[in-house]
Design a protein around this motif. Structure first.
Motif, PDB file in Angstrom:
ATOM      1  N   LEU A  94       0.843  -1.192   0.000  1.00  0.00           N
ATOM      2  CA  LEU A  94       0.000   0.000   0.000  1.00  0.00           C
ATOM      3  C   LEU A  94       0.877   1.240   0.000  1.00  0.00           C
ATOM      4  CD1 LEU A  94      -2.539  -1.045   2.764  1.00  0.00           C
ATOM      5  CD2 LEU A  94      -2.882  -1.113   0.313  1.00  0.00           C
ATOM      6  N   ARG A 142      -7.209  -3.931  -9.071  1.00  0.00           N
ATOM      7  CA  ARG A 142      -6.532  -2.883  -8.302  1.00  0.00           C
ATOM      8  C   ARG A 142      -7.526  -1.816  -7.844  1.00  0.00           C
ATOM      9  NH1 ARG A 142      -2.940  -1.885 -11.878  1.00  0.00           N
ATOM     10  NH2 ARG A 142      -1.434  -3.406 -11.194  1.00  0.00           N
ATOM     11  N   SER A 143      -8.478  -1.475  -8.701  1.00  0.00           N
ATOM     12  CA  SER A 143      -9.499  -0.484  -8.356  1.00  0.00           C
ATOM     13  C   SER A 143     -10.371  -0.981  -7.195  1.00  0.00           C
ATOM     14  CB  SER A 143     -10.351  -0.181  -9.577  1.00  0.00           C
ATOM     15  OG  SER A 143     -11.424   0.650  -9.242  1.00  0.00           O
ATOM     16  N   PHE A 146      -8.298  -0.864  -4.054  1.00  0.00           N
ATOM     17  CA  PHE A 146      -8.123   0.519  -3.603  1.00  0.00           C
ATOM     18  C   PHE A 146      -9.380   1.043  -2.912  1.00  0.00           C
ATOM     19  CE2 PHE A 146      -8.359   5.126  -4.568  1.00  0.00           C
ATOM     20  CZ  PHE A 146      -7.304   5.537  -3.778  1.00  0.00           C
ATOM     21  N   ASN A 147     -10.547   0.717  -3.466  1.00  0.00           N
ATOM     22  CA  ASN A 147     -11.801   1.189  -2.864  1.00  0.00           C
ATOM     23  C   ASN A 147     -11.991   0.641  -1.457  1.00  0.00           C
ATOM     24  OD1 ASN A 147     -12.483   2.728  -5.085  1.00  0.00           O
ATOM     25  ND2 ASN A 147     -13.672   1.102  -6.043  1.00  0.00           N
ATOM     26  N   ALA A 149      -9.585  -0.440   0.523  1.00  0.00           N
ATOM     27  CA  ALA A 149      -8.522   0.115   1.361  1.00  0.00           C
ATOM     28  C   ALA A 149      -8.908   1.504   1.846  1.00  0.00           C
ATOM     29  CB  ALA A 149      -7.210   0.158   0.592  1.00  0.00           C
ATOM     30  N   LYS A 150      -9.538   2.293   0.962  1.00  0.00           N
ATOM     31  CA  LYS A 150     -10.017   3.628   1.357  1.00  0.00           C
ATOM     32  C   LYS A 150     -11.077   3.529   2.448  1.00  0.00           C
ATOM     33  CE  LYS A 150      -8.712   7.226  -1.270  1.00  0.00           C
ATOM     34  NZ  LYS A 150      -7.965   8.330  -0.732  1.00  0.00           N
ATOM     35  N   VAL A 157      -4.529   6.340   2.269  1.00  0.00           N
ATOM     36  CA  VAL A 157      -4.107   5.426   1.207  1.00  0.00           C
ATOM     37  C   VAL A 157      -4.199   6.151  -0.132  1.00  0.00           C
ATOM     38  CG1 VAL A 157      -4.588   3.253   0.034  1.00  0.00           C
ATOM     39  CG2 VAL A 157      -4.947   3.432   2.480  1.00  0.00           C
ATOM     40  N   SER A 158      -3.114   6.125  -0.890  1.00  0.00           N
ATOM     41  CA  SER A 158      -3.144   6.768  -2.199  1.00  0.00           C
ATOM     42  C   SER A 158      -3.062   5.755  -3.345  1.00  0.00           C
ATOM     43  CB  SER A 158      -2.019   7.794  -2.323  1.00  0.00           C
ATOM     44  OG  SER A 158      -0.772   7.165  -2.160  1.00  0.00           O
ATOM     45  N   ASP A 159      -2.651   4.512  -3.059  1.00  0.00           N
ATOM     46  CA  ASP A 159      -2.597   3.514  -4.125  1.00  0.00           C
ATOM     47  C   ASP A 159      -2.416   2.121  -3.529  1.00  0.00           C
ATOM     48  OD1 ASP A 159      -2.661   2.554  -6.700  1.00  0.00           O
ATOM     49  OD2 ASP A 159      -0.703   3.332  -7.281  1.00  0.00           O
ATOM     50  N   VAL A 160      -2.826   1.114  -4.305  1.00  0.00           N
ATOM     51  CA  VAL A 160      -2.606  -0.282  -3.960  1.00  0.00           C
ATOM     52  C   VAL A 160      -1.742  -0.867  -5.065  1.00  0.00           C
ATOM     53  CG1 VAL A 160      -3.685  -2.533  -3.648  1.00  0.00           C
ATOM     54  CG2 VAL A 160      -4.777  -0.504  -2.716  1.00  0.00           C
TER      55      VAL A 160
END
Length: 170
Positions: A94, A142-143, A146-147, A149-150, A157-160
């Protein structure tokens, strides 16, 4: 003459290959500083103590993110015809705000659960079938990661990053 012809062809082949190699070689690349520690200290130290100011260059600015590798790999079964047809093994990192590593590890069980649910859903819709490393398939996965993780960690979190992925067919 018959003995000189193969030798002449070898010399011409080597010369032609060397000439083609010199003509087609890539342009020299700029040296890139790599942070061996991965903690941003080398990048942060680069801006201090010098007479030059790098404020105009956005690449010279200190990195405001750190990368947190999830402790264990994720193992996802791929079910076909009511049987496990393959196993997919993934490693994830992350990209978070500086200082967010402890928050990630404190919420890791909840984060792993949410990630596994996304991966199971991805496997159930056929995301790990065929060319599973296709950029479109990985972008969808990945999207989704990321969702969630947010949702679990918030805006830190800015990216996975999917750092490793492998599929073992049964």
């Amino acid at each position: 003459m018959k003995k000189l012809l193969p030798l002449l062809l070898v010399i011409l082949g080597i010369g032609g290959g060397a000439g083609a190699g010199l003509m087609l070689r890539p342009a020299p690349q700029e040296m890139v500083s790599i942070d061996p520690c991965g903690d941003g200290s080398a990048v942060a130290d680069a801006g201090h103590g010098g007479a030059e100011s790098h404020a105009e260059d956005p690449e010279a600015a200190p990195v405001q993110r750190e990368y947190v590798k999830m402790n264990n790999q994720f193992i996802i079964p791929v079910v076909t015809d009511e049987k496990i047809g393959a196993l997919v093994v993934m490693s994830i990192s992350l990209e978070v705000d500086i200082g967010g590593q402890q928050q990630v590890y404190a919420r890791e069980p909840k984060l792993r659960d949410a990630f596994l649910q996304v991966m199971f859903d991805h496997a159930n819709v056929g995301g790990f079938q065929g060319a599973f490393t296709n950029s479109n398939n990985l972008d969808v996965l990945r999207s989704g990661l990321f969702n969630v993780a947010k949702k679990v960690l918030g805006p830190m979190v800015s990216d996975v990053l999917i750092t490793d992925i492998a599929r073992q067919d049964a």
